[in-house]
Design a protein around this motif. Structure first.
Motif, PDB file in Angstrom:
ATOM      1  N   ALA A   5       0.807  -1.217   0.000  1.00  0.00           N
ATOM      2  CA  ALA A   5       0.000   0.000   0.000  1.00  0.00           C
ATOM      3  C   ALA A   5       0.842   1.270   0.000  1.00  0.00           C
ATOM      4  CB  ALA A   5      -0.939   0.006   1.205  1.00  0.00           C
ATOM      5  N   GLY A   6       2.179   1.138   0.030  1.00  0.00           N
ATOM      6  CA  GLY A   6       3.033   2.312  -0.025  1.00  0.00           C
ATOM      7  C   GLY A   6       3.413   2.887   1.314  1.00  0.00           C
ATOM      8  N   VAL A   7       3.182   2.154   2.385  1.00  0.00           N
ATOM      9  CA  VAL A   7       3.563   2.641   3.715  1.00  0.00           C
ATOM     10  C   VAL A   7       5.088   2.514   3.863  1.00  0.00           C
ATOM     11  CG1 VAL A   7       3.238   2.299   6.200  1.00  0.00           C
ATOM     12  CG2 VAL A   7       1.343   1.886   4.632  1.00  0.00           C
ATOM     13  N   PRO A   8       5.763   3.527   4.428  1.00  0.00           N
ATOM     14  CA  PRO A   8       7.217   3.447   4.625  1.00  0.00           C
ATOM     15  C   PRO A   8       7.621   2.214   5.423  1.00  0.00           C
ATOM     16  CG  PRO A   8       6.453   5.670   5.015  1.00  0.00           C
ATOM     17  CD  PRO A   8       5.226   4.826   4.834  1.00  0.00           C
ATOM     18  N   ARG A   9       8.873   1.797   5.240  1.00  0.00           N
ATOM     19  CA  ARG A   9       9.340   0.523   5.789  1.00  0.00           C
ATOM     20  C   ARG A   9       9.182   0.438   7.295  1.00  0.00           C
ATOM     21  NH1 ARG A   9      15.581  -1.052   5.135  1.00  0.00           N
ATOM     22  NH2 ARG A   9      15.692   0.830   6.408  1.00  0.00           N
ATOM     23  N   TRP A  10       9.677   1.429   8.018  1.00  0.00           N
ATOM     24  CA  TRP A  10       9.635   1.330   9.483  1.00  0.00           C
ATOM     25  C   TRP A  10       8.226   1.564  10.028  1.00  0.00           C
ATOM     26  CZ3 TRP A  10      12.893  -1.196  12.208  1.00  0.00           C
ATOM     27  CH2 TRP A  10      14.215  -1.323  11.783  1.00  0.00           C
ATOM     28  N   ASP A  11       7.400   2.325   9.302  1.00  0.00           N
ATOM     29  CA  ASP A  11       5.996   2.426   9.689  1.00  0.00           C
ATOM     30  C   ASP A  11       5.300   1.087   9.491  1.00  0.00           C
ATOM     31  OD1 ASP A  11       6.426   5.025  10.287  1.00  0.00           O
ATOM     32  OD2 ASP A  11       5.082   5.876   8.799  1.00  0.00           O
ATOM     33  N   SER A  12       5.651   0.382   8.420  1.00  0.00           N
ATOM     34  CA  SER A  12       5.096  -0.959   8.184  1.00  0.00           C
ATOM     35  C   SER A  12       5.500  -1.912   9.301  1.00  0.00           C
ATOM     36  CB  SER A  12       5.579  -1.493   6.836  1.00  0.00           C
ATOM     37  OG  SER A  12       5.186  -0.649   5.777  1.00  0.00           O
ATOM     38  N   ALA A  13       6.773  -1.806   9.727  1.00  0.00           N
ATOM     39  CA  ALA A  13       7.233  -2.654  10.831  1.00  0.00           C
ATOM     40  C   ALA A  13       6.501  -2.314  12.122  1.00  0.00           C
ATOM     41  CB  ALA A  13       8.741  -2.489  11.012  1.00  0.00           C
ATOM     42  N   ALA A  14       6.262  -1.009  12.362  1.00  0.00           N
ATOM     43  CA  ALA A  14       5.531  -0.609  13.565  1.00  0.00           C
ATOM     44  C   ALA A  14       4.102  -1.136  13.538  1.00  0.00           C
ATOM     45  CB  ALA A  14       5.531   0.914  13.692  1.00  0.00           C
ATOM     46  N   LEU A  15       3.478  -1.147  12.354  1.00  0.00           N
ATOM     47  CA  LEU A  15       2.139  -1.721  12.233  1.00  0.00           C
ATOM     48  C   LEU A  15       2.157  -3.206  12.572  1.00  0.00           C
ATOM     49  CD1 LEU A  15       0.887  -0.011   8.948  1.00  0.00           C
ATOM     50  CD2 LEU A  15      -0.243   0.112  11.166  1.00  0.00           C
ATOM     51  N   GLY A  16       3.145  -3.921  12.044  1.00  0.00           N
ATOM     52  CA  GLY A  16       3.249  -5.349  12.336  1.00  0.00           C
ATOM     53  C   GLY A  16       3.478  -5.632  13.804  1.00  0.00           C
ATOM     54  N   ALA A  17       4.259  -4.767  14.458  1.00  0.00           N
ATOM     55  CA  ALA A  17       4.516  -4.946  15.889  1.00  0.00           C
ATOM     56  C   ALA A  17       3.267  -4.652  16.713  1.00  0.00           C
ATOM     57  CB  ALA A  17       5.668  -4.039  16.319  1.00  0.00           C
ATOM     58  N   GLY A  18       2.587  -3.553  16.388  1.00  0.00           N
ATOM     59  CA  GLY A  18       1.412  -3.168  17.166  1.00  0.00           C
ATOM     60  C   GLY A  18       0.265  -4.149  17.017  1.00  0.00           C
ATOM     61  N   LEU A  19       0.009  -4.594  15.790  1.00  0.00           N
ATOM     62  CA  LEU A  19      -1.102  -5.516  15.560  1.00  0.00           C
ATOM     63  C   LEU A  19      -0.822  -6.906  16.105  1.00  0.00           C
ATOM     64  CD1 LEU A  19      -2.120  -4.419  11.955  1.00  0.00           C
ATOM     65  CD2 LEU A  19      -3.398  -4.059  14.072  1.00  0.00           C
ATOM     66  N   ASN A  20       0.410  -7.181  16.506  1.00  0.00           N
ATOM     67  CA  ASN A  20       0.727  -8.463  17.132  1.00  0.00           C
ATOM     68  C   ASN A  20       0.170  -8.567  18.543  1.00  0.00           C
ATOM     69  OD1 ASN A  20       2.239 -10.970  16.528  1.00  0.00           O
ATOM     70  ND2 ASN A  20       3.529  -9.597  15.340  1.00  0.00           N
ATOM     71  N   ALA A  21      -0.190  -7.449  19.161  1.00  0.00           N
ATOM     72  CA  ALA A  21      -0.765  -7.489  20.515  1.00  0.00           C
ATOM     73  C   ALA A  21      -2.163  -8.089  20.450  1.00  0.00           C
ATOM     74  CB  ALA A  21      -0.812  -6.080  21.108  1.00  0.00           C
ATOM     75  N   ARG A  22      -2.356  -9.217  21.090  1.00  0.00           N
ATOM     76  CA  ARG A  22      -3.642  -9.913  20.997  1.00  0.00           C
ATOM     77  C   ARG A  22      -4.490  -9.761  22.261  1.00  0.00           C
ATOM     78  NH1 ARG A  22       0.100 -12.378  17.832  1.00  0.00           N
ATOM     79  NH2 ARG A  22      -0.606 -13.210  15.827  1.00  0.00           N
ATOM     80  N   GLY A  23      -3.877  -9.640  23.392  1.00  0.00           N
ATOM     81  CA  GLY A  23      -4.560  -9.234  24.617  1.00  0.00           C
ATOM     82  C   GLY A  23      -5.860  -9.930  24.915  1.00  0.00           C
ATOM     83  N   VAL A  24      -6.808  -9.137  25.400  1.00  0.00           N
ATOM     84  CA  VAL A  24      -8.053  -9.684  25.918  1.00  0.00           C
ATOM     85  C   VAL A  24      -8.901 -10.284  24.808  1.00  0.00           C
ATOM     86  CG1 VAL A  24      -9.332  -7.508  25.730  1.00  0.00           C
ATOM     87  CG2 VAL A  24      -9.976  -9.172  27.476  1.00  0.00           C
ATOM     88  N   VAL A  25      -8.775  -9.791  23.574  1.00  0.00           N
ATOM     89  CA  VAL A  25      -9.556 -10.351  22.470  1.00  0.00           C
ATOM     90  C   VAL A  25      -9.198 -11.821  22.263  1.00  0.00           C
ATOM     91  CG1 VAL A  25     -10.084 -10.142  20.022  1.00  0.00           C
ATOM     92  CG2 VAL A  25      -9.708  -8.089  21.389  1.00  0.00           C
ATOM     93  N   GLU A  26      -7.919 -12.117  22.334  1.00  0.00           N
ATOM     94  CA  GLU A  26      -7.457 -13.496  22.213  1.00  0.00           C
ATOM     95  C   GLU A  26      -8.023 -14.362  23.335  1.00  0.00           C
ATOM     96  OE1 GLU A  26      -3.864 -15.637  20.431  1.00  0.00           O
ATOM     97  OE2 GLU A  26      -5.858 -15.029  19.841  1.00  0.00           O
ATOM     98  N   ILE A  27      -8.082 -13.807  24.530  1.00  0.00           N
ATOM     99  CA  ILE A  27      -8.590 -14.569  25.666  1.00  0.00           C
ATOM    100  C   ILE A  27     -10.093 -14.815  25.525  1.00  0.00           C
ATOM    101  CG2 ILE A  27      -8.865 -14.552  28.175  1.00  0.00           C
ATOM    102  CD1 ILE A  27      -6.278 -12.954  28.333  1.00  0.00           C
ATOM    103  N   VAL A  28     -10.807 -13.845  24.950  1.00  0.00           N
ATOM    104  CA  VAL A  28     -12.231 -14.042  24.686  1.00  0.00           C
ATOM    105  C   VAL A  28     -12.436 -15.227  23.744  1.00  0.00           C
ATOM    106  CG1 VAL A  28     -14.269 -13.033  23.596  1.00  0.00           C
ATOM    107  CG2 VAL A  28     -12.865 -11.645  25.124  1.00  0.00           C
ATOM    108  N   ILE A  29     -11.649 -15.277  22.680  1.00  0.00           N
ATOM    109  CA  ILE A  29     -11.770 -16.388  21.721  1.00  0.00           C
ATOM    110  C   ILE A  29     -11.351 -17.704  22.371  1.00  0.00           C
ATOM    111  CG2 ILE A  29     -10.807 -17.322  19.580  1.00  0.00           C
ATOM    112  CD1 ILE A  29     -10.813 -14.542  18.448  1.00  0.00           C
ATOM    113  N   ALA A  30     -10.273 -17.677  23.153  1.00  0.00           N
ATOM    114  CA  ALA A  30      -9.828 -18.896  23.828  1.00  0.00           C
ATOM    115  C   ALA A  30     -10.907 -19.416  24.778  1.00  0.00           C
ATOM    116  CB  ALA A  30      -8.533 -18.631  24.596  1.00  0.00           C
ATOM    117  N   THR A  31     -11.530 -18.498  25.521  1.00  0.00           N
ATOM    118  CA  THR A  31     -12.581 -18.893  26.462  1.00  0.00           C
ATOM    119  C   THR A  31     -13.783 -19.456  25.724  1.00  0.00           C
ATOM    120  OG1 THR A  31     -11.841 -17.155  27.990  1.00  0.00           O
ATOM    121  CG2 THR A  31     -14.026 -18.089  28.363  1.00  0.00           C
ATOM    122  N   ALA A  32     -14.160 -18.801  24.615  1.00  0.00           N
ATOM    123  CA  ALA A  32     -15.280 -19.311  23.817  1.00  0.00           C
ATOM    124  C   ALA A  32     -14.960 -20.697  23.272  1.00  0.00           C
ATOM    125  CB  ALA A  32     -15.585 -18.336  22.672  1.00  0.00           C
TER     126      ALA A  32
END
Length: 447
Positions: A330-357
């Protein structure tokens, strides 16, 4: 029962504050509170002192936790930034596709390879693999928002892209969770597949049709200064939507999310009390209750430990690679793309909701439940430092390339922030030159 609830809440709040003091998400401490009270520690050291079991014999804790999930997911959907999604639709779609499809395929592949003995008791391989893939694909908006706020990125382009993409992937995750729920409760054979898909399409269409009328009705009620009554109606909408999807054999969490989309953004006077109760009472009880189901003794099994390491590694790598590639396309700069990948890796409580379900539906075994919860904790802890590192490297990598905006939108927030700083520097330089230059004579005109 009230004594159990009070003790669970107390332990969750104390452990959550300790976690924050140690620089970790409060979610980590609140989950640890349940682990301490459950079979992993207290159930082993003092098995007859407090009969918490694995949490299934605590109906009040379970009920409060269920309400917490409904409000937590619903209030997260309320913050959906529709205008930003429409303005950056191509970028968000590209990043969202990569950040969801790659880990989904990775999780499905892993689910097909994991031994049948580690599957849930009442599930087939298809449901198990699909739900594991969904668990690897999600992102936790509450954790991501907190990370972005602490790094002062929430109102900048990278922060808005992260939140918008995470919201988009979570919508897809709730839909797949609803399908898996229908597969396990009613099955998809004997003509039930069209009924399930019809129910799913029906609730999505109803959300699109009712979103504007519901939002306008709440706006009118809010403008009449009945904030307390409006808050009660918001809770009613979220619970009712969750109940409707549950009655349709779809996952109630999907209904809560769609209810939040219908409600739309509200003023702080309406949502602040609900957020406070959810953040400090309901969500901690849910997380501690999830910890009660976690038995860390299972990790001593070499097979389980090996599967856990493989799943965590596959989840982190696939999420980062998928997001990074989608952002770069999509044309996002390299380190911004890496920051997106790092941030979206946080799964937190949403992951636990799915695990519990998954655990309650019988799709996940206790071993897989533990692995998925550990994945949520590990990724939530590592995401913050990872994002900070990528942002810092990007700041020293030279000028940024603006993300293409086909709609001709104005400068993004990050550009405006930089423009303000540059303007301030120019103003100071002009003042310095003005001090050194001779003062010109002032002429006046008449008439």
């Amino acid at each position: 029962m009230l004594g159990h609830l009070a003790l669970v809440l107390l332990a969750a709040l104390v452990c959550g504050m300790i976690a924050r003091r140690l620089g970790m998400p409060a979610m980590t401490g609140q989950l640890a509170a349940g682990v301490l009270l459950g079979p992993s520690l207290l159930g082993t050291v003092l098995p007859e002192s407090l009969d918490f079991g694995d949490g299934d014999d605590l109906p009040l804790v379970s009920a409060v936790g269920t309400l917490g999930v409904v409000l937590l997911v619903g209030l997260a959907a309320v913050d959906l930034d529709g205008p930003f999604l429409r303005r950056r639709v191509k970028v968000v779609a590209s990043v969202g596709l990569g950040s969801f499809a790659v880990p989904l395929a990775t999780g499905v592949g892993a689910g097909l390879l994991i031994p049948q003995a580690m599957h849930g008791e009442s599930t087939g391989t298809t449901e198990f693999a699909l739900l594991l893939g969904t668990a690897l694909s999600v992102s936790a908006i509450p954790v991501i928002a907190r990370i972005l706020t602490e790094l002062d990125l929430l109102r900048k382009e990278i922060g808005q892209l992260t939140l918008a993409t995470g919201t988009l992937t979570d919508i897809a995750a709730w839909v797949i969770l609803a399908v898996v729920s229908a597969m396990t409760t009613s099955g998809l054979g004997g003509g039930r597949l069209p009924l399930t898909l019809g129910a799913l399409v029906g609730v999505l269409v109803a959300t699109a049709v009712l979103r504007r009328p519901v939002s306008r009705a709440l706006d009118r009620l809010e403008s009449s200064r009945h904030e307390g009554q409006t808050g009660g109606i918001v809770v009613l909408i979220l619970i009712a939507c969750a109940a409707i999807t549950g009655a349709l054999n779809l996952e109630p969490v999907l209904g809560a999310f769609l209810g939040g989309v219908m409600i739309g953004r509200r003023g702080d006077a309406v949502l602040a009390p609900l957020r406070a109760v959810t953040t400090w009472v309901l969500a901690p009880v849910f997380l501690a209750g999830a910890g009660l189901h976690l038995d860390l003794h299972l990790i001593a099994d070499p097979v389980v430990a090996g599967v856990a390491a493989a799943v965590v590694l596959a989840a982190v790598v696939s999420k980062f690679v998928g997001t990074f590639v989608g952002a770069r396309v999509a044309g996002v700069p390299r380190w911004d793309s890496a920051a997106l990948g790092a941030g979206l890796n946080a799964r937190g409580v949403v992951e636990i909701v799915i695990a519990t379900a998954g655990l309650h539906m019988g799709v996940f075994s206790a071993e897989i439940y533990m692995i998925v919860v550990l994945l949520a904790v590990i990724t939530s802890i590592m995401a913050g430092p990872w994002v900070a590192f990528c942002v810092a490297r990007g700041a020293h990598a030279g000028p940024r390339t603006d993300i293409d905006d086909p709609d001709g939108a104005d400068l993004d927030r990050a550009d405006l922030d930089r423009a303000d700083l540059d303007r301030a520097d120019l103003d100071r330089a002009d003042l310095d030159r003005a001090d050194e230059a001779p003062v010109p004579a002032v002429r006046t005109t008449e008439g």
